[in-house]
Design an enzyme around this catalytic site. Structure first.
Site, PDB file in Angstrom:
ATOM      1  N   LYS A   1     -57.712 -33.824   6.633  1.00 34.30           N
ATOM      2  CA  LYS A   1     -57.971 -33.020   5.427  1.00 34.30           C
ATOM      3  C   LYS A   1     -56.835 -33.168   4.413  1.00 34.30           C
ATOM      4  CE  LYS A   1     -57.011 -28.425   5.425  1.00 34.30           C
ATOM      5  NZ  LYS A   1     -56.162 -28.074   4.266  1.00 34.30           N
ATOM      6  N   ASN A   2     -55.596 -33.038   4.899  1.00 34.89           N
ATOM      7  CA  ASN A   2     -54.468 -33.019   3.966  1.00 34.89           C
ATOM      8  C   ASN A   2     -54.112 -34.399   3.413  1.00 34.89           C
ATOM      9  OD1 ASN A   2     -54.341 -30.309   4.227  1.00 34.89           O
ATOM     10  ND2 ASN A   2     -52.427 -30.237   5.409  1.00 34.89           N
TER      11      ASN A   2
ATOM     12  N   ARG B   1     -55.874 -23.938  -2.877  1.00 38.35           N
ATOM     13  CA  ARG B   1     -54.638 -24.212  -3.597  1.00 38.35           C
ATOM     14  C   ARG B   1     -54.432 -25.699  -3.885  1.00 38.35           C
ATOM     15  NH1 ARG B   1     -50.475 -21.103  -3.831  1.00 38.35           N
ATOM     16  NH2 ARG B   1     -49.238 -22.984  -3.597  1.00 38.35           N
TER      17      ARG B   1
ATOM     18  N   CYS C   1     -51.354 -16.127  -1.798  1.00 42.31           N
ATOM     19  CA  CYS C   1     -52.351 -16.437  -0.785  1.00 42.31           C
ATOM     20  C   CYS C   1     -51.929 -15.743   0.496  1.00 42.31           C
ATOM     21  CB  CYS C   1     -52.511 -17.939  -0.587  1.00 42.31           C
ATOM     22  SG  CYS C   1     -51.235 -18.677   0.400  1.00 42.31           S
TER      23      CYS C   1
ATOM     24  N   ARG D   1     -46.083 -18.841  -2.265  1.00 47.88           N
ATOM     25  CA  ARG D   1     -46.349 -20.267  -2.492  1.00 47.88           C
ATOM     26  C   ARG D   1     -46.361 -20.688  -3.965  1.00 47.88           C
ATOM     27  NH1 ARG D   1     -50.975 -22.214   1.662  1.00 47.88           N
ATOM     28  NH2 ARG D   1     -50.063 -24.240   1.252  1.00 47.88           N
ATOM     29  N   PRO D   2     -45.200 -20.697  -4.609  1.00 49.40           N
ATOM     30  CA  PRO D   2     -45.155 -21.097  -6.023  1.00 49.40           C
ATOM     31  C   PRO D   2     -45.411 -22.592  -6.230  1.00 49.40           C
ATOM     32  CG  PRO D   2     -42.934 -20.745  -5.165  1.00 49.40           C
ATOM     33  CD  PRO D   2     -43.882 -20.373  -4.062  1.00 49.40           C
ATOM     34  N   VAL D   3     -45.603 -22.994  -7.508  1.00 52.96           N
ATOM     35  CA  VAL D   3     -45.799 -24.419  -7.825  1.00 52.96           C
ATOM     36  C   VAL D   3     -44.752 -24.883  -8.856  1.00 52.96           C
ATOM     37  CG1 VAL D   3     -48.255 -24.609  -7.224  1.00 52.96           C
ATOM     38  CG2 VAL D   3     -47.619 -23.809  -9.498  1.00 52.96           C
ATOM     39  N   ASP D   4     -43.610 -24.180  -8.871  1.00 54.71           N
ATOM     40  CA  ASP D   4     -42.577 -24.501  -9.857  1.00 54.71           C
ATOM     41  C   ASP D   4     -42.074 -25.946  -9.757  1.00 54.71           C
ATOM     42  OD1 ASP D   4     -41.644 -23.404  -7.348  1.00 54.71           O
ATOM     43  OD2 ASP D   4     -39.612 -23.576  -8.144  1.00 54.71           O
TER      44      ASP D   4
ATOM     45  N   ASP E   1     -48.123 -26.028  10.398  1.00 52.49           N
ATOM     46  CA  ASP E   1     -49.565 -25.953  10.640  1.00 52.49           C
ATOM     47  C   ASP E   1     -49.920 -25.952  12.131  1.00 52.49           C
ATOM     48  OD1 ASP E   1     -50.063 -25.756   7.967  1.00 52.49           O
ATOM     49  OD2 ASP E   1     -50.776 -27.807   7.695  1.00 52.49           O
TER      50      ASP E   1
ATOM     51  N   ILE F   1     -40.957 -22.307   6.970  1.00 54.42           N
ATOM     52  CA  ILE F   1     -41.593 -22.874   5.765  1.00 54.42           C
ATOM     53  C   ILE F   1     -42.263 -21.783   4.919  1.00 54.42           C
ATOM     54  CG2 ILE F   1     -43.285 -24.561   4.891  1.00 54.42           C
ATOM     55  CD1 ILE F   1     -41.170 -25.988   6.431  1.00 54.42           C
TER      56      ILE F   1
ATOM     57  N   ARG G   1     -62.982 -24.513   6.631  1.00 55.45           N
ATOM     58  CA  ARG G   1     -62.213 -25.213   5.602  1.00 55.45           C
ATOM     59  C   ARG G   1     -61.493 -26.423   6.190  1.00 55.45           C
ATOM     60  NH1 ARG G   1     -57.846 -21.928   3.106  1.00 55.45           N
ATOM     61  NH2 ARG G   1     -57.514 -24.013   2.339  1.00 55.45           N
TER      62      ARG G   1
HETATM   63  C1  UD1 Z   1     -48.949 -28.568   2.427  1.00 55.72           C
HETATM   64  C2  UD1 Z   1     -50.161 -28.585   3.330  1.00 55.72           C
HETATM   65  C3  UD1 Z   1     -50.178 -27.357   4.234  1.00 55.72           C
HETATM   66  C4  UD1 Z   1     -48.855 -27.256   4.997  1.00 55.72           C
HETATM   67  C5  UD1 Z   1     -47.679 -27.335   4.044  1.00 55.72           C
HETATM   68  C6  UD1 Z   1     -46.332 -27.407   4.768  1.00 55.72           C
HETATM   69  C7  UD1 Z   1     -51.789 -29.753   1.975  1.00 55.72           C
HETATM   70  C8  UD1 Z   1     -53.046 -29.706   1.168  1.00 55.72           C
HETATM   71  N1  UD1 Z   1     -51.347 -28.607   2.483  1.00 55.72           N
HETATM   72  O1  UD1 Z   1     -49.051 -27.407   1.612  1.00 55.72           O
HETATM   73  O2  UD1 Z   1     -51.267 -27.481   5.151  1.00 55.72           O
HETATM   74  O3  UD1 Z   1     -48.809 -26.016   5.666  1.00 55.72           O
HETATM   75  O4  UD1 Z   1     -47.768 -28.517   3.217  1.00 55.72           O
HETATM   76  O5  UD1 Z   1     -46.308 -28.485   5.631  1.00 55.72           O
HETATM   77  O6  UD1 Z   1     -51.231 -30.817   2.183  1.00 55.72           O
HETATM   78  N2  UD1 Z   1     -42.586 -24.429  -2.637  1.00 55.72           N
HETATM   79  C9  UD1 Z   1     -41.914 -23.930  -3.718  1.00 55.72           C
HETATM   80  N3  UD1 Z   1     -42.234 -24.429  -4.951  1.00 55.72           N
HETATM   81  C10 UD1 Z   1     -43.174 -25.389  -5.142  1.00 55.72           C
HETATM   82  C11 UD1 Z   1     -43.853 -25.900  -4.016  1.00 55.72           C
HETATM   83  C12 UD1 Z   1     -43.538 -25.392  -2.776  1.00 55.72           C
HETATM   84  O7  UD1 Z   1     -41.060 -23.058  -3.598  1.00 55.72           O
HETATM   85  O8  UD1 Z   1     -43.416 -25.801  -6.280  1.00 55.72           O
HETATM   86  C13 UD1 Z   1     -42.281 -23.899  -1.283  1.00 55.72           C
HETATM   87  C14 UD1 Z   1     -43.474 -23.211  -0.627  1.00 55.72           C
HETATM   88  O9  UD1 Z   1     -43.598 -21.865  -1.033  1.00 55.72           O
HETATM   89  C15 UD1 Z   1     -43.140 -23.342   0.834  1.00 55.72           C
HETATM   90  C16 UD1 Z   1     -42.442 -24.727   0.892  1.00 55.72           C
HETATM   91  O10 UD1 Z   1     -42.018 -25.001  -0.442  1.00 55.72           O
HETATM   92  O11 UD1 Z   1     -42.222 -22.360   1.220  1.00 55.72           O
HETATM   93  C17 UD1 Z   1     -43.306 -25.853   1.381  1.00 55.72           C
HETATM   94  O12 UD1 Z   1     -44.545 -25.835   0.705  1.00 55.72           O
HETATM   95  P1  UD1 Z   1     -45.378 -27.151   0.364  1.00 55.72           P
HETATM   96  O13 UD1 Z   1     -44.887 -28.295   1.197  1.00 55.72           O
HETATM   97  O14 UD1 Z   1     -45.426 -27.334  -1.101  1.00 55.72           O
HETATM   98  O15 UD1 Z   1     -46.809 -26.740   0.877  1.00 55.72           O
HETATM   99  P2  UD1 Z   1     -48.158 -27.280   0.304  1.00 55.72           P
HETATM  100  O16 UD1 Z   1     -47.928 -28.634  -0.270  1.00 55.72           O
HETATM  101  O17 UD1 Z   1     -48.799 -26.240  -0.555  1.00 55.72           O
END
Ligand code: UD1
Length: 421
Positions: A22-23, A93, A117, A122-125, A309, A331, A401
């Site tokens: 999936k990922n 997401r 969530c 889980r920010p996207v900064d 995961d 994480i 999912r």
């Molecule tokens: C992906 C996986 C998810 C897995 C996760 C960690 C997909 C679709 N999903 O999620 O199944 O659990 O990796 O292995 O591939 N963070 C920030 N800012 C950002 C982005 C992330 O602070 O802009 C933080 C997150 O809150 C979290 C950490 O970084 O604490 C890791 O998150 P991230 O690797 O980005 O997770 P996803 O890519 O959403």
């Protein structure tokens, strides 16, 4: 709403086929936005998240066809909408993965902010900062990320935290940027490598995927390609845990042990005998469980360390192991919601911040429990397979999912499990 009814106590036994990841599939589907030609994918898993992503891409004007074997062909010649609406992003997401490709190819994108969530804020900064470093102008308007750029420019990007989808978004964007982009502290997850391989077969120039420094030299345009999605390492790990917890013996095919070292190590520490069979076009993983598992402590971290995961599934196996295990989640905040549900089945778990202490018990007993997120649901299924009597799992749309045909696959392994409406 569908529920799963499990009559526990049967050791799993037999063979099961693992689905595509999936990922890996989610970002690779978004790579279809980067080219006007046709990208053809095989081994795409049949899952709710994949359908959601295909719907989102279809709404943008990507022409998608799916054959009966989940072969997906996508053509991006007529994309006329560069938007991911809130209704889609809030259910998944990973919709954020359209941001990089849209800005890179069309110079504009409007993508809803995901919001909170079940497993934390889980920010996207990092996605936003990376695109800004490449010259995109970004505003947050009415809950949406609005990005504009003439043509993105190559940049040196240091990722403050290791982010999987962050790395993937920026890697895709950099493929069409002017000049070289270097992503430092990049995620090393195998799914990032699978995406990079697909992009390279589309004409991208990428080196270093799978290490923490990825270099991308931008090209004018990408062309069509064929790509096979890698096997799902988390689905693989989940079936290994289910067999381990029930004292079973299983053989998993269409998968690879290559990406599962940390998980396999821990299952061996727990007392399982694990081997793999390899030939040029075939690989299988075989697990034989002991009568009683030993407790194993884990600490989640980015790849190649133990995956977050798989954390919930290991909580379930530790619940019935002999001894005490400590699980540290590093994480995500708030990723222990399965603990209270496992307690309803008789597990002895104490939570203290990001740490859980699990004292193994002699047996679990069936009860009605509620799934809260995808991997939490998997841990409840594992616990239900072990528990004495009947377990009813509510809200299994979370499972749909991410696990293809879970009740069929488990039934094939001898589990007494059925979906009730
Ligand atoms: C992906 C996986 C998810 C897995 C996760 C960690 C997909 C679709 N999903 O999620 O199944 O659990 O990796 O292995 O591939 N963070 C920030 N800012 C950002 C982005 C992330 O602070 O802009 C933080 C997150 O809150 C979290 C950490 O970084 O604490 C890791 O998150 P991230 O690797 O980005 O997770 P996803 O890519 O959403």
């Amino acid at each position: 709403m569908d529920k799963l009814l499990i009559q526990g106590g049967v050791p799993l036994s037999g063979e099961v086929r693992i689905s595509g990841a999936k990922n890996a599939a989610l970002p690779i589907l978004c790579a279809g936005l980067l080219s006007a030609d046709t990208l053809t994918l095989s081994n795409v898993p049949h899952l709710r998240d994949i359908t959601t992503m295909l719907t989102l891409l279809g709404q943008m004007g990507l022409y998608v066809t799916v054959d009966e074997k989940m072969g997906v062909a996508m053509n991006g010649a007529n994309i006329d909408k560069r938007e991911a609406p809130y209704e889609m992003v809030k259910t998944m997401r990973a919709s954020i993965l359209v941001l990089g490709p849209l800005v890179a190819r069309f110079g504009e994108a409007r993508v809803s902010l995901p919001g909170g969530c079940a497993i934390g804020s889980r920010p996207v900064d990092l996605h936003i900062k990376g695109l800004q470093a490449m010259g995109a102008h970004i505003d947050i308007e009415h809950g949406y990320i609005v990005a504009r750029a003439e043509r993105l420019k190559g940049a040196r990007i240091f990722m403050d935290m290791v982010s999987v989808t962050g790395t993937e978004n920026l890697m895709m964007a950099a493929c069409l940027a002017d000049g070289e982009t270097v992503i430092e502290n990049a995620a090393r997850e195998p799914e990032v490598v699978d995406l990079a391989q697909c992009l390279v077969s589309m004409g991208a120039q990428i080196s270093g995927a799978g290490t923490d420094v990825i270099r991308i030299r931008g090209v004018e345009k990408l062309h069509g390609a064929n790509h096979r999605i890698m096997p799902d390492r988390i689905e693989t790990g989940t079936y290994l845990c289910a067999a381990a917890a029930t004292g079973g013996e299983i053989r998993l095919i269409n998968t690879s042990a290559a990406y599962l070292d940390s998980v396999i190590d821990k299952l061996m520490d727990a007392g399982c005998d694990i081997s793999s069979e390899k030939s040029p076009n075939h690989e299988a993983i075989i697990l034989r469980a002991p009568k009683k598992l030993s407790a194993v402590s884990i600490r989640t971290s980015p790849y190649p360390a133990f995956p977050t995961d798989m954390q919930a599934q290991f909580m379930a196996i530790n619940a019935v192991a002999s001894g005490t295990a400590i699980i540290r989640e590093t994480i995500f905040e708030n990723r222990f919601m399965h603990a209270v549900e496992l307690q309803r089945l008789g597990a002895n778990i104490r939570i203290d911040g990001n740490q859980a202490v699990i004292e193994g018990v002699a047996k679990l007993t069936g009860a009605t429990v509620m799934a809260t997120d995808l991997r939490a649901s998997a841990s409840l299924v594992i616990a239900g397979l072990v528990a004495e009597g009947e377990t009813l799992i509510d809200r299994i749309y979370h499972l749909d999912r991410g696990y293809e045909c879970i009740e069929e696959k488990l039934s094939q392994l001898g589990a007494r499990i059925k979906r009730v409406h």
